[in-house]
Design a protein around this motif. Structure first.
Motif, PDB file in Angstrom:
ATOM      1  N   THR B 313       7.878  -7.538  -9.641  1.00  0.00           N
ATOM      2  CA  THR B 313       7.828  -7.515  -8.176  1.00  0.00           C
ATOM      3  C   THR B 313       9.166  -7.041  -7.601  1.00  0.00           C
ATOM      4  O   THR B 313       9.187  -6.350  -6.588  1.00  0.00           O
ATOM      5  CB  THR B 313       7.458  -8.901  -7.608  1.00  0.00           C
ATOM      6  N   ALA B 316       9.101  -3.385  -7.694  1.00  0.00           N
ATOM      7  CA  ALA B 316       8.249  -2.895  -6.603  1.00  0.00           C
ATOM      8  C   ALA B 316       9.018  -2.873  -5.286  1.00  0.00           C
ATOM      9  O   ALA B 316       8.836  -1.983  -4.454  1.00  0.00           O
ATOM     10  CB  ALA B 316       6.999  -3.766  -6.473  1.00  0.00           C
ATOM     11  N   LEU B 394       4.832  -4.361 -10.357  1.00  0.00           N
ATOM     12  CA  LEU B 394       3.683  -5.177  -9.932  1.00  0.00           C
ATOM     13  C   LEU B 394       3.641  -5.161  -8.414  1.00  0.00           C
ATOM     14  O   LEU B 394       4.534  -5.673  -7.749  1.00  0.00           O
ATOM     15  CB  LEU B 394       3.839  -6.616 -10.452  1.00  0.00           C
ATOM     16  N   THR B 395       2.566  -4.566  -7.892  1.00  0.00           N
ATOM     17  CA  THR B 395       2.510  -4.290  -6.454  1.00  0.00           C
ATOM     18  C   THR B 395       1.266  -4.888  -5.809  1.00  0.00           C
ATOM     19  O   THR B 395       0.360  -5.379  -6.482  1.00  0.00           O
ATOM     20  CB  THR B 395       2.450  -2.768  -6.227  1.00  0.00           C
TER      21      THR B 395
END
Lengths: 407, 407
Positions: B313, B316, B394-395
């Motif tokens: 994350t 991202a 991780l989006t």
């Protein structure tokens, strides 16, 4: 407190915590990182207090954790103190990190008249930035001046980081010698996984408890409570649980089953609250695995399910996607036989004998998934090993929180 | 093909694949699950074709995978066929799943005049629903009637599920005996992790290659290519890689270093394309770990970094959050010493000696993170073990795709 809305899974309210004789608390806004809120808590514990603790197993754990670990088992006669700050974890801060801990513990020892070896500290927040310990030290006299027996709820607020609600729990136990009280607070919502989580937990009781026995008890209970929760499989460098038994009630609880059960119950309550505040969580999920070849295998399967991004996103989408449960059991590495596996969502039998159950209707699974509290039951069909772990779903909220947390 | 937009990390275009003498391809829309697109591919391979394969290690692997595993090493003289459908994985479908595979392989064998033991099948898509193999069987004559040497690009499209682009790669190798060609296709974008991924890979070459030697070669190369990628740590029940060496060029490549290197290069290319199509991915990330106590430890650290939701994350969010890298190394379980660790983002030295590097400026890290291709380098500082793995960020896209994929 948090810039994010209160978790939909939060309890209705913070419990009314009792006074724990022999324990006093104070909080203050020291401006470690956050503005406009308290960010430091201090606890003073009476002479005779037994202190037990469990800590992260991370190989990059913080200076404060290493310092606490060294001090567990020390002399109880002189009392103790716990100092906690939020906003900065003082982790991966090299030599300077150790020096900060040393300065802080020395300052607390001086202000409270304690040996430095009985001052425990924790820090939670961003990793890798120097802790401005001077801001904390500058407030220690003020903190000590406001210590009071009723400050535990405020302490729960001061240690929050991305938490959306303060976490507390309490239990009373009637023992032959009289009544004793336990009260605990916790923080943690991200980077939650065994062993343990970015999780700080402080528990206080007015029971007397032999220090070595207390340490064994806390380790045992921790293994089936805090070490059985996972939000995102990530493990913090700072996780700390400290339990202080002041003995001020005069009642010895050492080895009393009723006390041990109440402590177990309280620790499980706090652990569940941490999951209920999992970053972005909208579902609280219990994973029960039975019929595994061993308890260890059951735990491996349970954690594989609990940490699977595909399962956690399916839960977020209220999709009864039991195929992903099959996948997670298959990949876990522990023993499994596809054709002996059975899966339940709550009371709904979903799959058995290597295929969807004849009685299963997709509408039943879909309806069950709308609940906010879910139970996924898996019978491996091989033996008698079992394990239960708790997790939450993986949502857009998790991404939002973690893609911009630091900046 | 996909309802999701083409990945921003996709190559500019599908490569021009050469004809592989001895291999023919056909595709058709059989309506297994999807409407309005091809969903079945058939490959016919000339007599003398060596077939090698590697497969998921999931304990709940599908009937087709088990069937393929049984058939690897069989007699090459009679030729072979590969039949692949998308839309339904025929995994966790009990006895009926095996019967579907048996019916399909028997039908292909009959239509193409091959022994059933030389018909390999794969299925990819939803788990736990019966495969409507009759829809595929009904199309086999049509499929066989349209087999052609030029059909490999169409085959790459027919096997897609949530993929946003078709994946292909080709290499030519000049050997003393003449030129040989290798061409491969792959599908996969979610549930990607060793060993292996919901990943299907089919590679064809007109080289001759001893079958047992080819199997060893493919296993070796697989370990450093497809088994070094991870999108979400989840492992499919259906992963399959098949390599068919038709020998139609008349050139024996067995043990030729140039061939082995070209195959390695092609497999790495396809593996990277799978990561570049990782569900929701906006960053292609190489994790290089060196200085670990062993290669195995290096891989453990690298995978811990690559699978950490908090790191993924942060990527991202273009946040140079090296503290989370420290966390992932610490939690991996492999040997590490906080004070010997150093971390680089591309060419930027971020952390060393247990703390942020004196030369590091946050602006440099932040600027580097804006690249779409990133390298995270970690030196553990303990030994000479090394490993490189590849992953993506991780989006919100990952959540969107996986919270509503099945329904």
């Amino acid at each position: 407190m948090s810039k994010y809305p209160r978790s939909p899974l939060a309890p209705d309210e913070f419990p009314a915590l009792p006074v724990i004789a022999g324990a006093e608390f104070a909080t203050i806004a020291a401006g470690v990182r956050y503005a406009g809120r308290t960010d430091v808590m201090l606890a003073r514990l009476a002479p005779g207090t037994s202190v037990a603790g469990v800590f992260t197993t991370s190989k990059t754990r913080s200076a404060a954790v290493l310092d606490c670990q060294d001090k567990i088992g020390g002399d109880a006669d002189s009392g103790a103190a716990i100092l906690v700050n939020s906003g900065n974890s003082n982790a991966f801060t090299g030599r300077a990190g150790f020096e900060s801990v040393s300065r802080l513990t020395a300052s607390v020892a001086e202000v409270l008249g304690l040996p430095q070896t009985r001052v425990f500290t924790s820090s939670t927040g961003v990793i890798g930035e120097p802790l401005p310990d001077d801001r904390i030290s500058a407030k220690l006299s003020d903190l000590a001046g406001t210590l009071s027996e009723g400050g535990l709820e405020d302490a729960a607020k001061a240690i929050m980081t991305t938490d959306t609600f303060a976490k507390g729990a309490t239990r009373e136990v009637d023992l032959p010698g009289g009544k004793v009280r336990i009260a605990g607070i916790a923080k943690g919502s991200g980077m939650i996984a065994p062993d343990m989580a970015t999780m700080l937990v402080y528990i206080f009781t007015d029971a007397r408890y032999d220090q070595a026995a207390l340490q064994r008890l806390v380790s045992t209970i921790n293994a089936r409570t805090f070490n059985c929760i996972t939000v995102d499989s990530d493990t913090s460098t700072s996780d700390t649980l400290l339990l202080a038994a002041t003995g001020a009630s005069g009642v010895d609880a050492t080895g009393a089953e009723a006390f041990d059960a109440a402590l177990n119950d309280l620790m499980l309550d706090l652990a569940h609250q941490v999951v209920r505040d999992g970053e972005g969580a909208t579902k609280f999920v219990e994973i029960r695995v039975e019929g595994a070849a061993s308890d260890a295998d059951a735990r491996t399967h349970a954690m594989s399910i609990a940490n699977s991004p595909l399962i956690k996103t399916a839960l977020a989408g209220e999709d009864p996607n039991w195929g992903r449960v099959v996948m997670a059991v298959g990949k876990s590495g522990a023993a499994a036989d596809r054709d002996k596996l059975s899966i339940r969502f709550g009371g709904v039998l979903v799959a058995e004998n290597g295929w969807v159950a004849p009685s299963y209707r997709e509408e039943d699974g879909a309806a069950y998934m709308k609940n906010s509290d879910l139970v996924i039951g898996v019978d491996i069909g091989l033996g008698s090993g079992s394990a239960t772990v708790w997790t939450c779903d993986l949502t857009h909220g998790y991404i939002s929180i973690n893609a911009d947390y630091r900046s």
